[in-house]
Design an enzyme around this catalytic site. Structure first.
Site, PDB file in Angstrom:
ATOM      1  N   CYS A   1       0.828  -1.194   0.000  1.00 25.23           N
ATOM      2  CA  CYS A   1       0.000   0.000   0.000  1.00 25.23           C
ATOM      3  C   CYS A   1       0.865   1.248   0.000  1.00 25.23           C
ATOM      4  O   CYS A   1       2.079   1.183   0.065  1.00 25.23           O
ATOM      5  CB  CYS A   1      -0.856   0.003   1.262  1.00 25.23           C
ATOM      6  SG  CYS A   1      -1.724  -1.547   1.495  1.00 25.23           S
TER       7      CYS A   1
ATOM      8  N   GLY B   1      -1.590   1.368  -4.647  1.00 27.92           N
ATOM      9  CA  GLY B   1      -2.841   0.748  -4.245  1.00 27.92           C
ATOM     10  C   GLY B   1      -4.017   1.436  -4.885  1.00 27.92           C
ATOM     11  O   GLY B   1      -4.151   2.654  -4.774  1.00 27.92           O
TER      12      GLY B   1
ATOM     13  N   ASN C   1       1.701  -0.183   5.748  1.00 27.88           N
ATOM     14  CA  ASN C   1       2.150  -0.770   4.490  1.00 27.88           C
ATOM     15  C   ASN C   1       3.049  -1.949   4.829  1.00 27.88           C
ATOM     16  O   ASN C   1       4.033  -1.785   5.532  1.00 27.88           O
ATOM     17  CB  ASN C   1       2.920   0.285   3.670  1.00 27.88           C
ATOM     18  CG  ASN C   1       3.582  -0.274   2.415  1.00 27.88           C
ATOM     19  OD1 ASN C   1       4.592   0.253   1.961  1.00 27.88           O
ATOM     20  ND2 ASN C   1       3.039  -1.335   1.854  1.00 27.88           N
ATOM     21  N   GLY C   2       2.670  -3.117   4.302  1.00 24.75           N
ATOM     22  CA  GLY C   2       3.466  -4.312   4.578  1.00 24.75           C
ATOM     23  C   GLY C   2       2.564  -5.448   4.989  1.00 24.75           C
ATOM     24  O   GLY C   2       1.342  -5.362   4.879  1.00 24.75           O
TER      25      GLY C   2
ATOM     26  N   TYR D   1      10.162  -3.086  -9.633  1.00 28.76           N
ATOM     27  CA  TYR D   1       8.841  -2.881 -10.214  1.00 28.76           C
ATOM     28  C   TYR D   1       7.965  -1.891  -9.467  1.00 28.76           C
ATOM     29  O   TYR D   1       7.296  -1.072 -10.089  1.00 28.76           O
ATOM     30  CB  TYR D   1       8.099  -4.221 -10.280  1.00 28.76           C
ATOM     31  CG  TYR D   1       6.631  -4.073 -10.604  1.00 28.76           C
ATOM     32  CD1 TYR D   1       6.213  -3.852 -11.913  1.00 28.76           C
ATOM     33  CD2 TYR D   1       5.666  -4.109  -9.600  1.00 28.76           C
ATOM     34  CE1 TYR D   1       4.869  -3.680 -12.208  1.00 28.76           C
ATOM     35  CE2 TYR D   1       4.312  -3.940  -9.900  1.00 28.76           C
ATOM     36  CZ  TYR D   1       3.930  -3.729 -11.199  1.00 28.76           C
ATOM     37  OH  TYR D   1       2.613  -3.553 -11.497  1.00 28.76           O
TER      38      TYR D   1
END
Ligand code: AMP
Length: 451
Positions: free
Chosen positions: A7, A33, A107-108, A248
């Site tokens: 995210c 996201g 995030n994670g 990426y």
């Protein structure tokens, strides 16, 4: 089903109309996201929240942003392929507890969340969402320590896995990176305000100045007493930054861990050209993610760069589609060949990664049916052989084509005339030191997965 999240998060401390900045920050982080977004702000001990499904633009209106009052705000973009679609899972999560109110953006992926949750539920806890993030709030609320900071420390030390966090209380913001530092989190300055964001591209948009990357295991507190940094929260720091952010996931205009993503991706392409040259007429990227590496490949090899595939920018990343059948369709929806560029040419097509192999197969077919004489696939990362448990959405091992197929078989499957990946050594040379997690490429997981 397990929630997989990777995210984008933002936090603004001490800025009039903080929610406006959070909104802009979320726009800049939209690539991290696209499923849902939310902002929570605070003023005079009151919390205000607005969340919804879809892109940032769909979720917020002028009215909803102006209802988010105060000089402190945090925001979250959610990317999730599975999981129940209850609104309770949309972050920032917000709760009342004995010390007041708390909002949290994560995030994670916390890999021991299930076992922590089981224990808490056995002890009588009630959960509102099925997100791994909610356990953090419970752990803070349950700690017997006297101060919030001590409780936070207790909670953080129970967690294993990836957690870049922004936590908001009535008068302060905490920005935290796990001791492995899997996911990014940067800190910036905007006049007297302190800002936090997953990526520096968010600072560019709001005119903030980059100050630093939060270090692995670091806790930064922006509050009434200014900004304080704590680096003694965890017993052990074992830096393992996610290399796939470089390959990426992050935006090419971001600076991550001291490096320009754009330049680094170009370098990956140059290294790939050195390692795996081939005689051809043009180098084309799979847009957009393959563009910098294709430029690098072209410049190093001297083979002209061109756009042989044109991207429809109004379609989301194909990967998000949950069903394989839709994904096949998705590639066609997203990319269309420029026939004139391809006709009669020997084409090198550069992409950043092969995951399931679906995209590559479709692309080779598309290029050949548009008149390309030869198609040579060049991938600017090593084969993805192992799933990620730390927040990058890669599928199960069974679905990863390189986990069970040799390069030659993958070449056959894609019908390319040749296929070469960047070597792990080549990747390691470009990223520069050993403090990265390469688990998706070599299966060495820095933190054991909690089954
Ligand atoms: P696949 O078709 O499954 O082989 O997916 C490969 C394509 O997906 C490449 O073009 C990548 O740019 C892109 N990709 C790689 N990793 C991810 C990810 N975690 N989320 C979304 N897209 C990805």
């Amino acid at each position: 089903m397990k929630l997989k999240e990777h995210c984008g998060i933002v936090g603004i401390y001490n800025k009039q109309e903080a929610a406006n900045y959070a909104y802009l920050g979320l726009h800049a982080l939209q690539h991290r996201g696209q499923e849902a977004a939310g902002i929570v702000s605070t003023e005079n001990n009151q919390f205000f929240e607005h969340k919804g499904y879809g892109l940032v633009n769909d979720v917020f209106t002028e009215n909803s942003i102006s209802s988010l009052r105060g000089k402190i705000a945090i925001g979250h973009n959610r990317y999730s392929t599975f999981g129940d679609d209850s609104i309770a899972n949309i972050q920032p999560l917000f709760a009342h507890f004995d010390m007041g109110q708390i909002a949290i953006a994560h995030n994670g992926n916390i890999i021991n969340a299930q076992s922590i949750k089981k224990k808490l539920v056995d002890e009588g806890a009630i959960f509102n969402s099925n997100s791994d993030t909610e356990v953090i709030i419970h752990l803070i609320a349950k700690s017997q320590k006297e101060t919030f900071f001590e409780r936070l420390k207790d909670a953080l030390n129970v967690l294993k896995g990836a957690f870049s966090l922004i936590i908001m209380r009535e008068n302060e913001i905490y920005a935290i990176r796990d001791p492995w530092g899997f996911r990014p989190l940067s800190m910036g300055k905007l006049d007297d305000a302190t800002v936090f964001a997953s990526e520096t591209c968010a600072f560019d948009l709001i005119g903030a100045e980059f100050m630093k990357d939060i270090a692995p295991g670091e806790v930064v507190v922006a509050g009434n007493d200014g900004v304080k940094h704590f680096n003694d929260i965890f017993d052990k720091i074992d830096e393992k930054k996610c290399v796939f952010e470089y390959i990426y996931f992050a935006r090419p205009d971001s600076y991550l861990w001291g490096k320009s993503i754009y330049s680094l991706r170009k370098k990956l392409g140059e290294t790939l050209a050195e390692e795996s040259p081939v005689d051809a007429d043009i180098v084309i990227p799979t847009p957009d993610s393959g563009v910098p590496a294709a430029l690098g490949y072209s410049q190093k090899s001297g083979i002209p760069f061109d756009f042989g595939l044109i991207r429809n920018h109004y379609v989301g990343r194909t990967f998000i589609e949950p069903a394989q059948s839709i994904r096949h369709f998705g590639v066609r929806l997203k990319l269309n060949p420029a026939r004139d560029v391809l006709k009669g040419k020997r084409v090198i097509v550069v992409d950043d990664s092969i995951v399931r192999g679906t995209t590559s197969k479709r692309i080779v077919k598309m290029l050949k049916s548009s008149g390309a004489k030869e198609v040579h696939l060049r991938i600017s990362s090593p084969p993805v052989i192992s799933p990620c448990f730390y927040g990058i959405d890669t599928p199960t091992k069974r679905e990863l084509i390189a986990s069970s197929h040799a390069k030659e078989e993958i070449k056959k499957y894609t019908t390319a005339d040749s296929l070469e990946y960047l070597s792990l050594k080549g990747l390691q040379k470009v990223v520069g030191n050993s403090h990265y997690c390469f688990a998706c490429f070599n299966g060495n997981y820095p933190v054991e997965f909690d089954k």
